[in-house]
Design a protein around this motif. Structure first.
Motif, PDB file in Angstrom:
ATOM      1  N   LEU A 172      32.168 -29.033   1.710  1.00 12.59           N
ATOM      2  CA  LEU A 172      32.460 -28.568   3.348  1.00 12.59           C
ATOM      3  C   LEU A 172      33.261 -27.163   3.427  1.00 12.59           C
ATOM      4  N   GLN A 202      19.003 -28.878  10.661  1.00  8.51           N
ATOM      5  CA  GLN A 202      20.594 -28.479  10.427  1.00  8.51           C
ATOM      6  C   GLN A 202      21.226 -27.072  10.874  1.00  8.51           C
ATOM      7  N   ALA A 238      34.972 -38.458  -1.752  1.00  5.45           N
ATOM      8  CA  ALA A 238      35.372 -38.171  -0.904  1.00  5.45           C
ATOM      9  C   ALA A 238      36.079 -36.410  -1.401  1.00  5.45           C
ATOM     10  N   VAL A 269      25.393 -31.863   4.550  1.00  2.37           N
ATOM     11  CA  VAL A 269      26.798 -32.461   3.406  1.00  2.37           C
ATOM     12  C   VAL A 269      27.012 -33.896   3.606  1.00  2.37           C
ATOM     13  N   ALA A 270      26.780 -34.512   2.659  1.00  2.00           N
ATOM     14  CA  ALA A 270      26.004 -35.548   2.499  1.00  2.00           C
ATOM     15  C   ALA A 270      27.533 -36.903   2.666  1.00  2.00           C
ATOM     16  N   VAL A 271      27.632 -37.659   3.745  1.00  3.17           N
ATOM     17  CA  VAL A 271      28.719 -38.334   3.801  1.00  3.17           C
ATOM     18  C   VAL A 271      29.412 -39.687   2.944  1.00  3.17           C
ATOM     19  N   GLY A 272      28.371 -39.815   2.212  1.00  2.67           N
ATOM     20  CA  GLY A 272      28.260 -40.380   1.168  1.00  2.67           C
ATOM     21  C   GLY A 272      29.071 -39.991  -0.513  1.00  2.67           C
ATOM     22  N   ASP A 293      26.537 -28.845   8.774  1.00  2.00           N
ATOM     23  CA  ASP A 293      25.454 -30.033   8.798  1.00  2.00           C
ATOM     24  C   ASP A 293      24.940 -30.184   7.468  1.00  2.00           C
ATOM     25  N   ARG A 321      33.342 -33.731  -1.791  1.00  2.00           N
ATOM     26  CA  ARG A 321      33.054 -33.897  -0.419  1.00  2.00           C
ATOM     27  C   ARG A 321      33.616 -32.071   0.865  1.00  2.00           C
TER      28      ARG A 321
END
Length: 277
Positions: free
Chosen positions: A159, A139, A152, A146-149, A144, A155
């Motif tokens: 980010l 990664q 929001a 950082v879990a999409v799920g 790279d 996250r």
């Protein structure tokens, strides 16, 4: 007939729970609903159970916390059972992986490093270790992994933390506040000219900067919003109680009356806080 001794042992602990999960997923004798599930169908329940743990903690409902933690543990057991059936890994592998990770990330506890350092320095060291782990996983990008799920808001903060590590960050809170004003003005001025998709994009930009402000102020935005939700519920229930004293329901009231009652509830809350101080 299977031996149910462990299943019925009230002190069976983790082996009992693992056996219950195995039996629930048994293709011949298990529960039809449990048998039909897969990782994607169970994932939403896992997220829900994590939030219920957080909710119990937020409400200081310590009598409920044991059960909520059990529900969350069961989600891990469920995923591990499905993985074992697919020949990927077992629950013991999950536990061993976490144990290895914790030992590796705490050299000041389990290794030769000194514990004589601040919490801030330990956080820096933790991030350096995680960065090395990401490098081993190929990664290479800053963002790279950082879990999409994730929720929001959470996250967005993660980010922004990643970007800040390489210097992409406003140096002062005032800079963030200025950006919030700019984004809010853009949304306000253009709302009658934008398409719904563009409005959603502008609103997303505003929320993203609000998450950045939370990070600069060291506020956990999900916790702050949960607290705001709880406050709204408490105060609206106060409105309903006052209307009930008047023999009315909210549907029989109007905004002006309910707004005045809202202000009364706020004043009463502040008065109670002053008395308890």
């Amino acid at each position: 007939m299977p031996d149910d001794t462990l299943i019925n042992d009230p002190k069976g602990g983790m082996p009992r729970l693992l056996e219950i999960m195995r039996r629930l997923r048994d293709p011949q004798t298990g529960c039809p609903w449990d048998i039909e599930q897969d990782f994607s169908t169970i994932a939403p329940y896992t997220i829900e159970e994590a939030y219920e743990v957080a909710d119990a903690i937020e409400r200081k409902a310590w009598d409920e916390l044991k059960g909520e933690l059990g529900d969350l543990l069961f989600q891990s057991v469920f995923h591990a059972q499905m993985a074992e059936e697919a020949g990927m890994f077992s629950f013991d592998d999950v536990a061993d992986t976490m144990s290895d990770k914790m030992v590796a990330r705490h050299p000041h506890v389990f290794g030769d490093e000194s514990r004589d350092k601040s919490a801030e320095q330990q956080t820096v060291d933790w991030e350096q270790i995680k960065a090395a782990e990401r490098a081993q996983k190929a990664q290479k990008g800053t963002l790279d992994g950082v879990a999409v799920g994730l929720p929001a808001l959470l996250r967005a903060v993660k980010l922004q933390k990643r970007a800040a590590r390489v210097g992409f960050d406003w140096p002062h809170v005032d800079d963030v506040l200025d950006k919030i004003k700019e984004e809010a003005e853009e949304l306000t001025e253009a709302r009658n000219e934008l398409t719904q998709k563009e409005i959603e994009e502008e609103f997303g930009d505003l929320l993203f900067v609000m998450a950045n402000l939370a990070r600069h102020l060291e506020v956990e935005p999900e916790a702050a919003l949960r607290a705001a939700n709880a406050k709204f519920i408490r105060r609206f229930e106060g409105i309903e109680a006052k209307l009930a004293e008047m023999g009315k329901m909210p549907s029989e009231s109007n905004l002006k009356e309910m707004d005045a009652l809202w202000d009364r509830v706020k004043l009463e809350e502040r008065g109670q806080c002053s008395k308890s101080d």
